[in-house]
Design a protein around this motif. Structure first.
Motif, PDB file in Angstrom:
ATOM      1  N   ASN A 296      -7.753  -5.162  34.738  1.00 11.54           N
ATOM      2  CA  ASN A 296      -8.942  -5.407  33.929  1.00 11.54           C
ATOM      3  C   ASN A 296      -9.864  -6.416  34.609  1.00 11.54           C
ATOM      4  OD1 ASN A 296      -7.680  -7.803  33.439  1.00 11.54           O
ATOM      5  ND2 ASN A 296      -7.539  -7.555  31.221  1.00 11.54           N
TER       6      ASN A 296
ATOM      7  N   GLU B 227      -9.298 -21.922  28.525  1.00 13.87           N
ATOM      8  CA  GLU B 227      -9.415 -20.622  27.866  1.00 13.87           C
ATOM      9  C   GLU B 227      -8.856 -20.681  26.450  1.00 13.87           C
ATOM     10  OE1 GLU B 227      -9.686 -17.268  31.309  1.00 13.87           O
ATOM     11  OE2 GLU B 227      -7.757 -17.486  30.315  1.00 13.87           O
TER      12      GLU B 227
ATOM     13  N   GLY C 259     -11.252 -22.565  24.173  1.00 12.28           N
ATOM     14  CA  GLY C 259     -12.441 -21.773  23.876  1.00 12.28           C
ATOM     15  C   GLY C 259     -12.129 -20.607  22.964  1.00 12.28           C
ATOM     16  N   SER C 260     -10.927 -20.098  23.078  1.00 20.05           N
ATOM     17  CA  SER C 260     -10.539 -18.963  22.259  1.00 20.05           C
ATOM     18  C   SER C 260     -10.249 -19.404  20.833  1.00 20.05           C
ATOM     19  CB  SER C 260      -9.303 -18.314  22.874  1.00 20.05           C
ATOM     20  OG  SER C 260      -8.907 -17.206  22.131  1.00 20.05           O
TER      21      SER C 260
ATOM     22  N   ILE D  48     -22.968 -16.621  32.848  1.00 14.32           N
ATOM     23  CA  ILE D  48     -22.930 -15.497  31.902  1.00 14.32           C
ATOM     24  C   ILE D  48     -23.026 -14.164  32.648  1.00 14.32           C
ATOM     25  CG2 ILE D  48     -23.951 -14.527  29.810  1.00 14.32           C
ATOM     26  CD1 ILE D  48     -22.900 -17.323  29.431  1.00 14.32           C
ATOM     27  N   ILE D  49     -23.895 -14.112  33.651  1.00 15.42           N
ATOM     28  CA  ILE D  49     -23.979 -12.878  34.437  1.00 15.42           C
ATOM     29  C   ILE D  49     -22.622 -12.559  35.030  1.00 15.42           C
ATOM     30  CG2 ILE D  49     -24.958 -11.864  36.546  1.00 15.42           C
ATOM     31  CD1 ILE D  49     -27.501 -13.429  35.990  1.00 15.42           C
TER      32      ILE D  49
ATOM     33  N   LEU E  37     -20.140 -16.523  26.566  1.00 15.80           N
ATOM     34  CA  LEU E  37     -20.878 -17.721  26.151  1.00 15.80           C
ATOM     35  C   LEU E  37     -20.154 -18.437  25.020  1.00 15.80           C
ATOM     36  CD1 LEU E  37     -23.413 -19.416  26.601  1.00 15.80           C
ATOM     37  CD2 LEU E  37     -24.609 -17.988  24.995  1.00 15.80           C
ATOM     38  N   LYS E  38     -19.395 -17.694  24.225  1.00 17.96           N
ATOM     39  CA  LYS E  38     -18.682 -18.313  23.098  1.00 17.96           C
ATOM     40  C   LYS E  38     -17.379 -18.961  23.546  1.00 17.96           C
ATOM     41  CE  LYS E  38     -21.019 -15.733  19.872  1.00 17.96           C
ATOM     42  NZ  LYS E  38     -21.553 -16.065  18.596  1.00 17.96           N
ATOM     43  N   GLY E  39     -17.044 -18.816  24.813  1.00 19.34           N
ATOM     44  CA  GLY E  39     -15.822 -19.433  25.291  1.00 19.34           C
ATOM     45  C   GLY E  39     -14.619 -18.516  25.181  1.00 19.34           C
ATOM     46  N   GLY E  40     -13.500 -18.962  25.752  1.00 14.82           N
ATOM     47  CA  GLY E  40     -12.257 -18.213  25.652  1.00 14.82           C
ATOM     48  C   GLY E  40     -11.946 -17.358  26.857  1.00 14.82           C
ATOM     49  N   TYR E  41     -12.959 -17.148  27.668  1.00 22.11           N
ATOM     50  CA  TYR E  41     -12.715 -16.264  28.791  1.00 22.11           C
ATOM     51  C   TYR E  41     -13.601 -16.656  29.961  1.00 22.11           C
ATOM     52  CZ  TYR E  41     -11.581 -12.112  31.309  1.00 22.11           C
ATOM     53  OH  TYR E  41     -11.127 -11.276  32.270  1.00 22.11           O
TER      54      TYR E  41
ATOM     55  N   VAL F 154     -26.554  -7.092  34.320  1.00 20.44           N
ATOM     56  CA  VAL F 154     -25.595  -7.190  33.227  1.00 20.44           C
ATOM     57  C   VAL F 154     -25.380  -5.835  32.570  1.00 20.44           C
ATOM     58  CG1 VAL F 154     -25.087  -8.343  31.081  1.00 20.44           C
ATOM     59  CG2 VAL F 154     -26.109  -9.598  32.948  1.00 20.44           C
ATOM     60  N   VAL F 155     -26.420  -5.017  32.546  1.00 23.99           N
ATOM     61  CA  VAL F 155     -26.247  -3.681  31.979  1.00 23.99           C
ATOM     62  C   VAL F 155     -25.178  -2.938  32.781  1.00 23.99           C
ATOM     63  CG1 VAL F 155     -27.302  -1.418  31.725  1.00 23.99           C
ATOM     64  CG2 VAL F 155     -28.539  -3.444  31.007  1.00 23.99           C
TER      65      VAL F 155
ATOM     66  N   ARG G 109     -21.841  -4.293  31.662  1.00 26.91           N
ATOM     67  CA  ARG G 109     -21.474  -3.897  30.298  1.00 26.91           C
ATOM     68  C   ARG G 109     -21.226  -2.404  30.220  1.00 26.91           C
ATOM     69  NH1 ARG G 109     -21.131  -8.107  30.976  1.00 26.91           N
ATOM     70  NH2 ARG G 109     -21.735  -9.924  29.788  1.00 26.91           N
TER      71      ARG G 109
ATOM     72  N   ARG H  68     -14.233  -3.304  23.875  1.00 28.07           N
ATOM     73  CA  ARG H  68     -14.148  -4.739  23.627  1.00 28.07           C
ATOM     74  C   ARG H  68     -13.392  -5.069  22.358  1.00 28.07           C
ATOM     75  NH1 ARG H  68     -18.298  -8.740  24.007  1.00 28.07           N
ATOM     76  NH2 ARG H  68     -17.095  -9.708  25.601  1.00 28.07           N
TER      77      ARG H  68
END
Ligand SMILES: Nc1ncnc2c1ncn2[C@@H]1O[C@H](COP(=O)(O)OP(=O)(O)OP(=O)(O)O)[C@@H](O)[C@H]1O
Ligand SMILES: Nc1ncnc2c1ncn2[C@@H]1O[C@H](COP(=O)(O)OP(=O)(O)OP(=O)(O)O)[C@@H](O)[C@H]1O
Ligand SMILES: [Mg+2]
Ligand SMILES: [Mg+2]
Lengths: 323, 294, 498, 323
Positions: free
Chosen positions: D3, D196, D199-200, D258-259, D264-268, D311-312, D315, D323
């Protein structure tokens, strides 16, 4: 109601302290003129920040609002100048300009919203991208310079910023209406409730029959419309737009939202808080201009300290609750 | 087949009115020269901060094979090294407006006169205000050149008895100037004149004054020579008696002279200072360019 | 035998409300101690106090006879007191292995990923759990998350192991595996504390039972001294009879028909017809695809096949679309998909039916009225009306979720594990509630891993195995052996049906 | 592993496309000089972005890094100029300057970190405040102008940016080392794991004996140190500091993170991704300089479009996973 008052108290206390400080530093602070100035200036960022509150509450973010404002202002001026020969100076021309502003705002917000909800790209990235795009476009259209509204049109349009009703300037009236509508929408309508639900946990919202993407899309569209509205009031002020119009408004709007107690991670929005946050930010500027505290080079530092202090005040209260 | 030459032009991006005008003039001159001299090629880059400008110059040297460079340094100090590197690579260097920190690097120097800019304005204030008059100043973005202008202005009014009430930063921005002026007007019941130091700021200042209804009370001096302002001087607006030039077109002069160096044998070494002069209703027509965006 | 961990006159208040009123209680090595009581009686609170996650308002916690010195869950764990929480305590972005070793990673400066993965695999094997050590928690179903929690606890070499309803989200086989582990630990001299609302489990496992009612101990008994009925009576404070309502017999026309329905990748070939006033039970092992089927039906997952609602073909693409068709789904995952834990009861209750509470303005009054109604209908025990749902006891959260789904008054309601974590008294209320719905002419699909529930409630039973229909049992065919046979795949009725 | 490759592929693909585009536009793109230029100038933002990856992964944010860089550069120059008479131009002076830079960076990061973890104020607000404070302080110290390093010192110090080892410039070497260390720290040490986990879900982390506040504090301190390190390499390049040094670096650093695929929310967190993100951003600038594509006014628009497209791409790959 009780926990609302408890947590709004912080920024409100900061606001009151600032007002007292301002009055103490300069007796003209309380003059009708100064109060009108401060409130009217807050109106642009204020309306945008109200829209931003919904975006952030539902777990989004919009960095593009400042450049979007510049872009809308540019398009509006261009359109009004172009329509002038046909419509002539008058109410139809102004209304047409306003229509253009709202239309462009709607489309810009829709664009952001669609990229975020359909293409599923992080709001931060999408709006960082459109921020660059909008600002470049204005600079390009203006050929690096300033787009100015035709002089006659401008004179006719001026009262929209400088005039008012019962002695209250239009921007203040419009801002007040938007703030009240925003507060009602956040607290007492489905839309606001859904925004909070999505921001808290979008999965739960989806399982609860909330149309998550549609609500999120709406937050961006509404924000776009509000940026358009802010522009309608902005253009008559100086009658021009350039690449530096609306510079850093996004940061100010987001800061106002966060200072007001809305959570950056979403799930909890407070429109009143945002209004207080906006007023705090513009009062800081006003007070720094009114007082001869220190070197103007240090204005930014004082601003920074006050922002942090305002939030410390608020957190001091609410951290007792344990959150 | 004559040899073709590539000239790099590196200037700050159009973040305020004056720079916007400068960008416009640069593009106009480039278009004109490229048409006139088919063997000249130009590379234009604009930067929002000094670091980016250094990047641009490095890229021109590494990938665009420039033969000459016209640069308006964002700031003197940081650009000195990189421009010197261009010079050391054997290229022609024209420096515009802001001198480098080390003398003798550039082949050609074309500049406005910041000291004169402040001084000319100051002298006008001194000559037209009585002792005891009160004025306010709006400053630009905090930079060395802004410091030079303000110092020269203050020196020029020295001993005149004119009182400077306040000098805050309007950052060469209409909106910010508007805000600052609004607050000045709240703060000071009596202001006799405003040195806005820039025509963009002057526009914001005039709006604030108009809003307060105090147009009769004070006059304003801006700076640079924006077409709207020049027009009003031509029309004898009592609020705007004069203006001080700092023409954005000086970039055109620099680019054209640099081009001459490559297409002709005209000697173009040296320093060219384009002085700041007073625009008065009498001579205003000479400074009026209705097509420029500035 | 001396107690290793004991509570002496423990009281606990949240704000002005006292939850525990002087609890005395002891855990002994090599003994399974069961703690039972109604939802909100205070079981989880006691366990958190024992495990160092909450401080008592007064009273003493004694560890090895001396006042306990630990101040946090982590410190307690360092002394060998390990808690499996009722609500999951896993970081959703991390993998199984990363979660199990969080805070105690193997390796020196650099982590020894391999050792941890191997150790994780060994733990999972011990639990007969087929989850990959590298799977992210976010992607796991609740039952697997629970197994990871258990694995994590086992990795701690506990001297005291406290388990808060570990079996609530597990099915038969996994529960057996868990019991084997419990037996092993008991034999090793570990002191175990166990709660469950499944009283048969308690009777089977516990050496000692403590019954809690409204925050006070009402009875303690040793193995064999108390029957399941006796426990239920002691918990609820009154006799319980007729847990299940009587059967219904008159069904109306078919209201929902599904043909050749598939939810890729797992579920396919599903076909059934649901009649008005009928309760259809769906049984199967964990991972047999029941939840996926249900989520497919209400448009939460991509699906294919034909769905007929009252005879007319429809397509449902979202929960909102399902709601328009009178279909509602109650999720099995109340923490992640069911409730907004930080929001109040009222906001949760009305979220999916907000349009009925006035437009454009939502009427607070109407919402409050609905909440009052829900609290009484579902016997929700909330110390304060305006508290966050996350602070309710687990069972009461489940009741809020149930109330929320029912508020939509759906014609067809799919309930996934309706009584997970619900005490026996309330369970009976919920069964009667479901019966009432059916009698009012609604149709109910009950997905459950609780065999008595399936047998006691369903008019028909659909059994799923590995994403396909293993068979459908009707009326008198519904017996425990018949269902179990289909579930385990020892009957071949599936093939002919598909 | 699988992954990882799947989700890193997106930005990597964008990077490769940019490289191909660059080569197609200008044959000098592949020249050693150009590649060195691009890599060396990525180094500043790069090192900062690596630090930012940890901050964001553990659920934080730092808006102050750009102004912090300006402030550190100012202090460093001031200190070196002050020590010059005593130490003379030479290695001791440079080392002392470096010490000052790292020291100030550490203190600045510590300040941010303490306000966030001890006073429990939102990272957004704290660092918005310190952003203003640092920048004002530089402007003030420089008296509105520029602080410049003594010319002799500067000549001596220059090789730290322009020199190198085996033909590889120092900034590239240092950046590479930081990137590798960062990747190792994120993937293979407790610190990264804890970031991580926090943030998670910070509650889970706290229950698992992770010292949440201490780890968060460290992320800010490390970021401060990395800003200091970036400044050490930056000062010999420009030899000066002013109010406009490091302008908008924070936005660029956050965008790179972020790119690169960090949430942005953290955890990863993904340090490799960040490096790719930084390279994408500086390649865009480079490519815009390689060819006269359009009016320079539109550079910002092209940048915006490419960022969104990058980013597209990413994603597009991962949204298939649901996800
Ligand atoms: N943080 C809190 N704030 C307020 N009340 C709380 C809090 N935590 C628990 N309670 C209340 O304490 C009571 C006991 O809860 P507890 O979780 O111990 O019950 P329980 O016996 O475990 O129930 P269940 O069987 O439903 O899990 C409940 O009424 C609950 O609402
Ligand atoms: N083969 C599979 N491929 C992908 N996901 C699966 C697979 N099997 C199970 N899952 C995941 O497991 C979750 C629950 O699985 P499923 O619906 O099959 O279980 P169930 O029969 O409802 O059992 P229970 O509800 O008791 O956990 C689903 O949400 C799905 O994400
Ligand atoms: Mg419990
Ligand atoms: Mg299930």
């Amino acid at each position: 109601m009780r926990n609302l008052s408890l947590s709004t108290l912080g920024p409100l206390a900061a606001l009151i302290l600032l007002v007292i400080l301002g009055a103490w530093l300069n007796e003209n602070f309380y003059s009708a003129g100064n109060i009108t100035n401060v409130l009217a200036r807050s109106a642009f960022i204020g309306m945008i920040a109200v829209g931003m509150t919904f975006v952030i509450t539902s777990g989004g973010l919009d960095l593009s609002v400042g450049s979007m404002a510049a872009f809308i202002a540019g398009m509006m001026i261009l359109a009004m100048n172009a329509m002038l020969p046909r419509l002539g100076v008058g109410i139809p021309l102004v209304l047409a300009g306003m229509g253009v502003a709202l239309g462009v705002g709607l489309l810009a917000g829709l664009g952001n919203g669609l990229l975020i909800t359909r293409a599923r790209i992080e709001p931060f990235i999408v709006t960082l991208g459109t921020m660059g795009i909008f600002r470049s476009l204005v600079t390009w259209i203006a050929d690096g310079g300033t787009l100015s509204l035709d002089f006659g049109t401008r004179e006719f349009y001026r009262p929209v910023y400088y005039g008012g009703l019962f002695g209250i300037a239009w921007p203040i009236i419009v801002f007040a209406i938007i703030a009240v509508l925003g507060e009602v929408a956040m607290r007492h309508t489905r839309f606001g409730r859904y925004c909070e639900a999505i921001g808290s946990n979008d999965k739960v919202a989806r399982y609860s029959a909330v149309k998550v993407e549609r609500v999120q899309l709406w937050t961006y569209v509404i924000l776009g419309l509000l940026v358009g509205l802010a522009t309608i009031l902005y253009v008559p002020r100086l009658g021009s737009a350039s690449g530096s119009t609306g510079l850093l408004w996004e940061l100010e709007a987001i800061a106002a939202v966060i200072i007001g107690g809305t959570a950056l991670k979403g799930g909890y929005g407070r429109v009143w808080g945002t209004v207080v946050g906006v007023l705090i930010l513009s009062l800081i500027d006003n007070i720094l201009n009114l007082a001869d505290l220190v070197s103007p080079y240090l204005n930014g530092a004082i601003q920074g300290v006050i922002i942090v202090l305002a939030v410390v005040l608020q957190r001091g209260k609410s951290s007792a609750e344990g959150r | 087949q004559e040899t073709t030459y590539t000239i790099g032009v590196s200037i700050p991006s159009a973040t305020h009115g004056f720079m916007g005008g400068l960008n416009w003039h640069a593009q106009q001159s480039i278009a004109r020269l490229e048409k006139a001299y088919p063997n000249l090629k130009f590379v234009l880059a604009t930067a929002g901060e000094p670091g980016k400008q250094v990047d641009d110059i490095e890229d021109m040297l590494a990938t665009r094979n420039i033969d000459g460079l016209v640069v308006l340094p964002f700031e003197s100090e940081p650009l000195t090294g990189p421009v010197k590197a261009v010079k050391d690579a054997g290229k022609w260097v024209t420096v515009v407006d802001r001198g480098l920190a080390v003398e003798g690097i550039e082949d050609l120097y074309v500049a406005g006169d910041n000291t004169a800019f402040g001084r000319v304005a100051g002298e006008y204030f001194k000559a037209n205000l009585a002792s005891g008059s009160k004025i306010v100043i709006l400053r630009g973005i905090a930079t060395t050149l802004d410091n030079e202008r303000v110092e020269a202005f203050e020196k020029a009014i020295d001993g005149s008895g004119i009182e400077i009430l306040d000098k805050q930063h309007g950052n060469w921005n209409r909106d910010e100037a508007f805000t600052v002026m609004q607050d000045y007007l709240s703060k000071y019941p009596k202001i006799d004149a405003v040195w806005a130091a820039d025509d963009d700021m002057a526009i914001g200042v005039m709006e604030a004054i108009a809003q307060a209804g105090r147009e009769k009370e004070m006059w304003i001096i801006g700076g640079a020579g924006m077409k709207e302002i020049v027009k009003r001087i031509m029309d004898k607006d009592p609020q705007l008696p004069v203006d001080v030039t700092y023409p954005p077109a000086l970039i055109s002069a620099a680019i054209e002279m640099t081009a001459l160096r490559f297409v002709s044998d005209t000697p173009v070494y040296g320093r060219f200072i384009i002085g700041s002069t007073l625009i008065t209703p009498e001579n205003a027509a000479r400074f009026y360019f209705p097509d420029s965006p500035f | 035998m001396t107690a290793i961990l004991a509570l002496h006159d423990i009281r606990k208040s949240f704000g002005p409300i006292e939850i525990l009123h002087g609890i005395d209680f002891a855990l002994h090595p090599g003994e399974v101690h069961a703690l039972i009581g109604e939802n909100g009686a205070g079981k989880s609170t006691i366990m958190k106090i024992l495990g160092g996650f909450l401080a008592a308002s007064s009273g003493q916690v004694l560890f090895e006879g001396k006042p306990a010195t630990y101040r946090s869950g982590a410190e307690a764990e360092a002394q060998g007191i390990v808690v499996i929480h009722q609500e999951f305590n896993l970081a959703a972005d991390l993998t199984v292995s990363q979660n199990i070793w969080l805070g105690r990673e193997m390796g020196g400066w650099l982590l020894d990923h391999k050792a941890m993965r191997v150790a994780t695999q060994a733990l999972l094997d011990q639990l007969e759990c087929r989850v990959s050590p590298d799977a992210r928690i976010r992607d796991l179903p609740v039952s697997d998350r629970q197994m990871v929690e258990i694995a994590k606890a086992l990795s701690r070499n506990a001297r005291v192991l406290i388990m808060d309803e570990p079996s609530a989200v597990l099915t038969g086989h996994e529960v057996e595996v868990l019991f084997r582990q419990i037996d092993r630990l008991r034999a090793q001299g570990v002191a175990l504390l166990y709660t469950s609302h499944r009283l048969d489990e308690v009777a089977h496992l516990a050496d000692r039972v403590t019954v809690l009612r409204d925050g006070a101990v009402v009875r303690q008994a040793m193995r064999g001294e108390m029957t399941e009925d006796g426990m239920a009576t002691a918990m609820v404070g009154r006799d319980l009879k007729d847990i299940f309502p009587p059967r219904r017999s008159d069904f109306g026309p078919v209201v929902l028909e599904v043909r050749d329905f598939a939810v890729p990748p797992l579920v396919s070939g599903i076909g059934f017809a649901l009649r008005k006033g009928e309760v259809l039970g769906i049984s199967g092992l964990v991972g047999s695809g029941r939840t996926e089927l249900a989520e497919g039906l209400v448009g939460l997952r991509r699906h294919s096949g034909t769905v007929l609602r009252n005879g007319a073909e429809t397509t449902i693409r979202s929960v909102a679309g399902a709601a328009e068709q009178g279909l509602a789904y109650l999720t099995e995952d109340r923490k992640e998909r069911g409730l907004l834990l930080a929001k109040t009861l009222r906001e949760n209750l009305t979220l999916s039916t907000l349009d009925r509470f006035g437009s454009p303005l939502v009427s607070r009054e109407a919402e409050e009225k609905a909440l009052t109604q829900a609290i009484s209908d579902f016997d929700i025990r909330a110390p304060k009306r305006d508290m966050a749902v996350g602070n309710l006891s687990g069972g009461n959260q489940q009741k809020v979720l149930l109330a929320k789904t029912m508020l939509a008054q759906p014609e067809v309601i799919i309930i996934d594990e309706p009584t997970r974590g619900i005490d026996i008294g309330t369970k009976s209320q919920i069964y009667h509630f479901i019966d009432r719905l059916a009698r009012e002419g609604r149709s109910v699909i009950v997905i459950s891993s609780d065999m008595p529930e399936i047998l006691g409630l369903s008019d028909r039973v659909l059994v799923m195995r590995q994403g396909r229909m293993a068979g459908v049992l009707d009326g008198a065919e519904i017996t425990e052996t018949a269902v179990v046979r289909l579930v385990m795949g020892t009957t071949e009725k599936a093939i002919e049906n598909a």
